[in-house]
Design an enzyme around this catalytic site. Structure first.
Site, PDB file in Angstrom:
ATOM      1  N   ASP A   1       0.826  -1.213   0.000  1.00 16.46           N
ATOM      2  CA  ASP A   1       0.000   0.000   0.000  1.00 16.46           C
ATOM      3  C   ASP A   1       0.859   1.261   0.000  1.00 16.46           C
ATOM      4  OD1 ASP A   1      -2.364   1.407   0.004  1.00 16.46           O
ATOM      5  OD2 ASP A   1      -2.723   1.219   2.155  1.00 16.46           O
TER       6      ASP A   1
ATOM      7  N   LEU B   1      10.895 -20.644  -4.271  1.00 16.16           N
ATOM      8  CA  LEU B   1       9.930 -19.837  -3.514  1.00 16.16           C
ATOM      9  C   LEU B   1       8.586 -19.881  -4.234  1.00 16.16           C
ATOM     10  CD1 LEU B   1       9.155 -17.515  -1.446  1.00 16.16           C
ATOM     11  CD2 LEU B   1      10.016 -15.916  -3.173  1.00 16.16           C
TER      12      LEU B   1
ATOM     13  N   HIS C   1       2.154   3.405  -9.020  1.00 14.61           N
ATOM     14  CA  HIS C   1       1.977   1.969  -9.256  1.00 14.61           C
ATOM     15  C   HIS C   1       3.167   1.412 -10.047  1.00 14.61           C
ATOM     16  CE1 HIS C   1      -1.904   2.313  -7.495  1.00 14.61           C
ATOM     17  NE2 HIS C   1      -2.456   2.961  -8.502  1.00 14.61           N
TER      18      HIS C   1
HETATM   19  C1  IPE Z   1      -5.506  -2.749  -0.122  1.00 15.92           C
HETATM   20  O1  IPE Z   1      -5.144  -1.413  -0.271  1.00 15.92           O
HETATM   21  C2  IPE Z   1      -5.472  -3.448  -1.445  1.00 15.92           C
HETATM   22  C3  IPE Z   1      -4.142  -3.644  -2.023  1.00 15.92           C
HETATM   23  C4  IPE Z   1      -3.009  -3.280  -1.514  1.00 15.92           C
HETATM   24  C5  IPE Z   1      -4.132  -4.342  -3.277  1.00 15.92           C
HETATM   25  P1  IPE Z   1      -6.231  -0.262  -0.427  1.00 15.92           P
HETATM   26  O2  IPE Z   1      -5.495   0.999  -0.528  1.00 15.92           O
HETATM   27  O3  IPE Z   1      -7.161  -0.594  -1.529  1.00 15.92           O
HETATM   28  O4  IPE Z   1      -7.046  -0.379   0.944  1.00 15.92           O
HETATM   29  P2  IPE Z   1      -7.800   0.734   1.776  1.00 15.92           P
HETATM   30  O5  IPE Z   1      -8.764   1.382   0.851  1.00 15.92           O
HETATM   31  O6  IPE Z   1      -6.775   1.690   2.276  1.00 15.92           O
HETATM   32  O7  IPE Z   1      -8.436  -0.026   2.903  1.00 15.92           O
HETATM   33  C1  IPE Z   2      -1.613   0.282  -3.333  1.00 13.07           C
HETATM   34  O1  IPE Z   2      -1.433   1.652  -3.390  1.00 13.07           O
HETATM   35  C2  IPE Z   2      -1.878  -0.319  -4.692  1.00 13.07           C
HETATM   36  C3  IPE Z   2      -3.254  -0.787  -4.880  1.00 13.07           C
HETATM   37  C4  IPE Z   2      -4.194  -0.746  -4.000  1.00 13.07           C
HETATM   38  C5  IPE Z   2      -3.587  -1.333  -6.189  1.00 13.07           C
HETATM   39  P1  IPE Z   2      -2.658   2.688  -3.356  1.00 13.07           P
HETATM   40  O2  IPE Z   2      -3.080   2.948  -4.753  1.00 13.07           O
HETATM   41  O3  IPE Z   2      -3.735   2.171  -2.470  1.00 13.07           O
HETATM   42  O4  IPE Z   2      -1.959   3.947  -2.732  1.00 13.07           O
HETATM   43  P2  IPE Z   2      -2.539   4.951  -1.646  1.00 13.07           P
HETATM   44  O5  IPE Z   2      -3.065   4.129  -0.511  1.00 13.07           O
HETATM   45  O6  IPE Z   2      -3.623   5.729  -2.319  1.00 13.07           O
HETATM   46  O7  IPE Z   2      -1.371   5.795  -1.251  1.00 13.07           O
HETATM   47 MG    MG Z   3      -4.108   2.386  -0.495  1.00  9.26          MG
END
Ligand code: IPE
Ligand code: IPE
Ligand code: MG
Length: 251
Positions: A29, A140, A46
Site C-alpha cells: 500500500d 519460492l 503503481h
Molecule cells: C488494499 O489497499 C489493497 C491492495 C493493496 C491491493 P487499499 O489501498 O485498496 O485499501 P484501503 O482502501 O486503504 O483499505
Molecule cells: C496500493 O497503493 C496499490 C493498490 C491498492 C492497487 P494505493 O493505490 O492504495 O496507494 P494509496 O493508498 O492511495 O497511497
Molecule cells: Mg491504499
C-alpha cells in the site's frame, strides 16, 4: 501518517542467523501517496511499486521464505476511477510479461488467485503463461492476489458446502474448520505467519480474513515504492522477537 513509525532495516546476514517466517503476506500500500508527494499521477506510483515487488520476491527467496503472498488488486479496487483501473491492469500485464523468464530462471513458482474472470483477456492470458512457465520452480512460491476479496472467497466456500449438503453428499455436522479451509483458494498453502502492511495503515482491507487468524502483524510507515529487501529483513527480525502464543499459556 498514522503507523507505528517502524522503518527498521536489517541485513541478509543477520536474518539468516535465525528463524524466518515460512509464509509472509504483504499488503502493498501507498503507491498513490508516493506519487502525490512527487507531484506525479497515481499511475506512476503503481509503476514505481513494481520495483518493490521485485525487491520483495528476491529478498524472500534469499532469506529462505517458502511462501510469499502479495495483495496486488482487491475486489474493492475495481471501484476506483476507470483510468486508474485501466492503468493498473496495463501495468499488471506488463509486469507479468516482463518478469516471466527471470522468475522462471530463479526457480520462483507463481500462482495467481482471485476472481480472474473480471480481468481483461490479455492480462488473463499473460497470467496463464506466467503460471505455466514458472510451474516447475522450487525456490519460492509466490502467490499474487488479484481481483481478490476475502469475504467473497468465504461466501463461495459456504455456498459450495451448502450445495453438497442439499445433494446429500455431506451432513452439516461434518463441516468443520479443516473442511472449510479445504474449500478456500489458499487450500494448498500454510496460513501466513507474518502480515506486512506498508504506508502506515492499520487494517486488513478484506485480505485473507480466515487465513490471518494467527498471523503476526507488522505495519511500517514506508510507502510501497520505497520498500526494499532491507525493510523486509527488518520485519523478519521483529517477527523473530514476537511471542506467538496461539491462545495458549506458557509452560
Ligand atoms: C488494499 O489497499 C489493497 C491492495 C493493496 C491491493 P487499499 O489501498 O485498496 O485499501 P484501503 O482502501 O486503504 O483499505
Ligand atoms: C496500493 O497503493 C496499490 C493498490 C491498492 C492497487 P494505493 O493505490 O492504495 O496507494 P494509496 O493508498 O492511495 O497511497
Ligand atoms: Mg491504499
Amino acid at each position: 501518517m498514522n503507523g507505528q513509525g517502524n522503518e527498521a532495516t536489517a541485513s541478509l546476514e543477520v536474518v539468516r542467523q535465525g528463524e524466518v517466517p515460512r509464509h509472509v503476506a504483504v499488503i502493498m500500500d501507498g503507491n498513490g501517496r508516493w506519487a502525490r508527494q512527487r507531484g506525479l499521477p497515481r499511475s506512476e506510483g503503481h509503476r514505481a511499486g513494481m520495483t518493490a515487488v521485485r525487491e520483495t520476491i528476491e529478498g524472500a527467496a534469499e532469506a529462505g521464505v517458502s511462501h510469499l503472498t502479495l495483495y496486488a488488486f482487491s475486489h474493492e479496487n475495481w471501484s476506483r476511477p476507470p483510468t486508474e483501473v485501466e492503468a493498473l491492469m496495463g501495468l499488471l500485464e506488463e509486469y507479468v510479461r516482463s518478469q516471466r523468464d527471470e522468475l522462471a530462471q530463479h526457480g520462483i513458482r507463481v500462482t495467481v488467485f482471485g476472481d480472474l474472470t473480471r480481468l481483461p483477456e490479455p492480462a488473463r492470458h499473460a497470467i496463464a503463461e506466467l503460471e505455466t512457465s514458472t510451474a516447475e520452480g522450487t525456490t519460492l512460491d509466490v502467490h499474487l492476489a488479484i481481483s481478490y476479496g476475502s469475504r467473497a472467497e468465504i461466501v463461495d466456500v459456504a455456498r459450495a458446502l451448502a450445495r453438497r449438503c442439499v445433494r446429500g453428499e455431506l451432513r452439516p455436522e461434518e463441516i468443520d474448520a479443516r473442511r472449510f479451509a479445504a474449500g478456500l483458494l489458499t487450500r494448498d498453502w500454510p496460513d501466513p505467519d507474518l502480515l506486512i502492511r506498508t504506508s502506515g495503515e492499520q487494517r486488513i482491507s478484506n485480505f485473507l480474513l480466515w487465513q490471518l487468524a494467527y498471523a503476526e502483524i507488522f505495519v511500517t510507515d514506508v510507502l510501497w515504492p520505497d520498500f526494499t529487501r532491507e525493510h523486509l529483513f527488518g520485519a523478519f527480525l521483529e517477527y523473530r522477537g514476537r511471542d506467538r502464543r496461539f491462545g495458549l499459556v506458557k509452560a
